[in-house]
Design a protein around this motif. Structure first.
Motif, mmCIF file in Angstrom:
data_model
loop_
_atom_site.group_PDB
_atom_site.id
_atom_site.type_symbol
_atom_site.label_atom_id
_atom_site.label_comp_id
_atom_site.label_asym_id
_atom_site.label_seq_id
_atom_site.Cartn_x
_atom_site.Cartn_y
_atom_site.Cartn_z
ATOM 1 N N PRO A 101 0.797 -1.235 0.000
ATOM 2 C CA PRO A 101 0.000 0.000 0.000
ATOM 3 C C PRO A 101 0.830 1.286 0.000
ATOM 4 C CG PRO A 101 -0.149 -1.115 2.136
ATOM 5 C CD PRO A 101 0.549 -2.061 1.195
ATOM 6 N N HIS A 102 2.071 1.204 0.475
ATOM 7 C CA HIS A 102 2.848 2.454 0.522
ATOM 8 C C HIS A 102 3.344 2.874 -0.861
ATOM 9 C CE1 HIS A 102 2.279 2.734 4.751
ATOM 10 N NE2 HIS A 102 2.530 1.437 4.818
ATOM 11 N N TYR A 103 3.134 2.028 -1.866
ATOM 12 C CA TYR A 103 3.456 2.394 -3.248
ATOM 13 C C TYR A 103 2.201 2.849 -4.002
ATOM 14 C CZ TYR A 103 8.150 0.681 -2.607
ATOM 15 O OH TYR A 103 9.442 0.533 -2.172
ATOM 16 N N HIS A 161 -0.035 10.106 4.684
ATOM 17 C CA HIS A 161 -1.270 9.606 5.317
ATOM 18 C C HIS A 161 -0.853 8.802 6.533
ATOM 19 C CE1 HIS A 161 -4.156 10.523 2.056
ATOM 20 N NE2 HIS A 161 -3.146 10.272 1.243
ATOM 21 N N PRO A 162 -1.701 8.744 7.562
ATOM 22 C CA PRO A 162 -1.397 7.850 8.686
ATOM 23 C C PRO A 162 -1.229 6.428 8.148
ATOM 24 C CG PRO A 162 -3.334 9.211 9.161
ATOM 25 C CD PRO A 162 -2.994 9.430 7.718
ATOM 26 N N ALA A 163 -0.189 5.719 8.634
ATOM 27 C CA ALA A 163 0.108 4.387 8.086
ATOM 28 C C ALA A 163 -1.106 3.461 8.162
ATOM 29 C CB ALA A 163 1.301 3.789 8.833
ATOM 30 N N HIS A 164 -1.873 3.562 9.267
ATOM 31 C CA HIS A 164 -3.002 2.619 9.406
ATOM 32 C C HIS A 164 -4.103 2.884 8.388
ATOM 33 C CE1 HIS A 164 -4.262 5.988 12.041
ATOM 34 N NE2 HIS A 164 -5.487 5.619 11.740
ATOM 35 N N LEU A 165 -4.142 4.074 7.801
ATOM 36 C CA LEU A 165 -5.150 4.335 6.765
ATOM 37 C C LEU A 165 -4.654 3.948 5.373
ATOM 38 C CD1 LEU A 165 -6.782 7.681 7.967
ATOM 39 C CD2 LEU A 165 -7.519 5.315 8.347
ATOM 40 N N LYS A 166 -3.381 3.672 5.262
ATOM 41 C CA LYS A 166 -2.875 3.108 3.993
ATOM 42 C C LYS A 166 -2.895 1.578 4.037
ATOM 43 C CE LYS A 166 0.323 4.897 1.393
ATOM 44 N NZ LYS A 166 -0.528 5.229 0.220
ATOM 45 N N GLU A 167 -2.622 1.044 5.235
ATOM 46 C CA GLU A 167 -2.660 -0.422 5.416
ATOM 47 C C GLU A 167 -4.076 -0.781 5.834
ATOM 48 O OE1 GLU A 167 0.367 -0.738 8.365
ATOM 49 O OE2 GLU A 167 1.953 -0.064 7.001
ATOM 50 N N HIS A 168 -5.000 -0.703 4.915
ATOM 51 C CA HIS A 168 -6.420 -0.655 5.221
ATOM 52 C C HIS A 168 -7.178 -1.308 4.075
ATOM 53 C CE1 HIS A 168 -10.318 1.507 5.723
ATOM 54 N NE2 HIS A 168 -9.955 1.652 6.987
ATOM 55 N N ALA A 169 -8.432 -1.726 4.345
ATOM 56 C CA ALA A 169 -9.220 -2.386 3.292
ATOM 57 C C ALA A 169 -9.425 -1.489 2.073
ATOM 58 C CB ALA A 169 -10.572 -2.816 3.855
ATOM 59 N N SER A 170 -9.550 -0.168 2.305
ATOM 60 C CA SER A 170 -9.559 0.747 1.156
ATOM 61 C C SER A 170 -8.524 1.825 1.452
ATOM 62 C CB SER A 170 -10.941 1.334 0.908
ATOM 63 O OG SER A 170 -11.401 1.996 2.055
ATOM 64 N N GLY A 171 -7.299 1.481 1.205
ATOM 65 C CA GLY A 171 -6.163 2.313 1.598
ATOM 66 C C GLY A 171 -6.108 3.631 0.851
ATOM 67 N N CYS A 172 -5.634 4.676 1.562
ATOM 68 C CA CYS A 172 -5.519 6.017 0.969
ATOM 69 C C CYS A 172 -4.419 6.057 -0.091
ATOM 70 C CB CYS A 172 -5.145 7.029 2.041
ATOM 71 S SG CYS A 172 -6.386 7.231 3.301
ATOM 72 N N PRO A 232 7.467 6.298 5.292
ATOM 73 C CA PRO A 232 7.998 6.845 4.051
ATOM 74 C C PRO A 232 8.186 5.751 2.995
ATOM 75 C CG PRO A 232 9.602 7.109 5.844
ATOM 76 C CD PRO A 232 8.426 6.385 6.404
ATOM 77 N N LEU A 233 8.019 6.136 1.750
ATOM 78 C CA LEU A 233 8.337 5.226 0.652
ATOM 79 C C LEU A 233 9.794 4.813 0.792
ATOM 80 C CD1 LEU A 233 6.859 4.486 -2.188
ATOM 81 C CD2 LEU A 233 8.601 5.989 -3.123
ATOM 82 N N ARG A 234 10.071 3.521 0.651
ATOM 83 C CA ARG A 234 11.433 2.979 0.786
ATOM 84 C C ARG A 234 11.923 2.902 2.226
ATOM 85 N NH1 ARG A 234 14.615 3.577 -3.983
ATOM 86 N NH2 ARG A 234 16.580 3.383 -2.908
ATOM 87 N N GLY A 235 11.020 3.141 3.197
ATOM 88 C CA GLY A 235 11.401 3.071 4.598
ATOM 89 C C GLY A 235 12.053 1.727 4.920
ATOM 90 N N GLY A 236 13.114 1.763 5.725
ATOM 91 C CA GLY A 236 13.828 0.537 6.096
ATOM 92 C C GLY A 236 14.805 0.080 5.021
ATOM 93 N N GLU A 237 14.830 0.756 3.883
ATOM 94 C CA GLU A 237 15.742 0.362 2.804
ATOM 95 C C GLU A 237 16.896 1.354 2.689
ATOM 96 O OE1 GLU A 237 13.686 -0.612 -0.869
ATOM 97 O OE2 GLU A 237 11.928 -1.172 0.301
#
Ligand code: NCD
Ligand code: ZN
Ligand code: ZN
Length: 345
Positions: free
Chosen positions: A216-218, A253-264, A333-338
């Motif tokens: 979802p973060h992409y 967006h708050p992470a929980h609203l992207k990792e969601h059934a209808s993600g932002c 963030p996009l690419r977080g942890g990378e």
């Protein structure tokens, strides 16, 4: 390919940015202000920024979130609606508002107050054309019959081409372009049409959305496209053409609203924006073209002075944080942890 250990460029600007409001605003402004001298701030708040008075109040809230000693200038925009009065345009111009943003109603995040039929805005567009207020467009049709991946190309035929015929002197930015069709259309148009390109659309194609599971973060709008489109965007961005410039479309967006059934929709890239662009330009063997794209073309298009100060990027591998505070939530963030290859000094 050059492997010089540093890259110094004129301070860049971000010509398309979402800063949100309240505690979220306070969390993200320092990231942008550390990299960019100015940013065009998108007006898609809830409620949207539709009047000059609202834009000036928003600008003051942004200024409060800029860390002491940092020079950062937010460039304000108004959200165009079916009902935006033509006489608001002179007030906007006098207050230093630079542009109006066209969101086709329903096209993207917080666009429900957007334009339902572009002809309803014609008196306002006439005033904008006369006063040299720019029109920034989210260029996707909303017709549910049109395939999601074709909505940008169809927007060119159905909305943008007729609009440019009717307002030949209006300066328009086709925001966050994602397709070969859009890149070619902008390239072949006159100097009054330009486009912003995000770092993520230069780095990724739509495979990134599904790599090892849904990611979802992409997910952003306009959505990532096929590889041929990514390659066309890289060619446009690195061509040296003044019609293409940097616009992160960093959209937290708050992470929980992207990792969601209808993600932002929206990718957060502000923390490492210039590093991501440097990576894309370097992969194309075009690092020498980054300065024009990031620091000159946008300023020239908007008729604003180029910055005098410079930034330096170091070739240094570092790991982007996986998450950052975002009001009472977190943003990923996009690419977080990378690992990233460049780092702003
Ligand atoms: C943006 C947002 O979240 O405000 N989202 C996005 O996916 N790009 C809106 C926009 O620029 O369309
Ligand atoms: Zn948009
Ligand atoms: Zn945007």
């Amino acid at each position: 390919m050059s492997t010089a250990p540093t890259l110094t460029l004129t301070r860049p600007d971000d010509w398309h940015l979402h800063l949100r409001d309240g505690a979220a605003l306070a969390a993200v402004v320092p990231h942008t202000a550390a990299q960019f001298g100015r940013a065009i701030v998108m007006p898609n708040l809830r409620p949207p920024v539709t009047t000059t008075a609202q834009a000036l109040a928003y600008k003051a809230r942004i200024a409060q979130a800029v860390p002491a000693g940092v020079a950062f200038e937010p460039l304000m925009t108004l959200y165009l609606t079916d009902a935006t009065p033509a006489d608001e345009m002179a007030r906007a111009r006098d207050a230093g508002i630079v542009a109006l943003k066209l969101y086709p109603a329903g096209a993207t995040t917080n666009s429900d107050a957007g334009v339902t039929d572009i002809r309803k805005t014609y008196r306002t567009l006439e005033a904008m054309q006369r006063l040299d207020l720019k029109l920034l467009v989210h260029g996707e049709v909303t017709d549910p019959e049109v395939d999601l991946f074709d909505r940008e190309a169809v927007f060119i035929e159905r909305v943008l081409a007729p609009l440019r015929r009717d307002f030949p002197a209006l300066k328009i930015v086709f925001e966050h372009i994602t397709t070969r069709e859009a890149a070619q259309y902008v390239e072949s148009a006159d100097a009054r049409l330009a486009a912003t390109i995000t770092a993520h659309h230069l780095l990724y194609n739509r495979n990134a959305l599904f790599l090892g599971g849904i990611r979802p973060h992409y997910y952003c709008l306009p959505v990532l496209k096929r590889e041929v489109h990514r390659q066309a965007l890289v060619r446009a961005a690195t061509s040296g053409s003044p019609k293409f410039f940097l616009g992160t479309d960093s959209a937290p967006h708050p992470a929980h609203l992207k990792e969601h059934a209808s993600g932002c929709a929206g990718c957060y890239t502000a923390l490492s924006a210039i590093e991501l662009y440097a990576e894309a330009f370097e992969a194309a063997g075009a690092l020498q073209r980054l300065e024009g794209f990031a620091a000159f073309h946008g300023a020239d298009f908007y008729g604003l002075p180029r910055h005098r100060d410079r930034i330096t990027l170091r070739r240094e591998r570092w790991t982007l944080p996986e998450q950052l505070p975002f009001g009472d939530a977190v943003v990923k963030p996009l690419r977080g942890g990378e690992t990233l290859a460049w780092r702003l000094a």
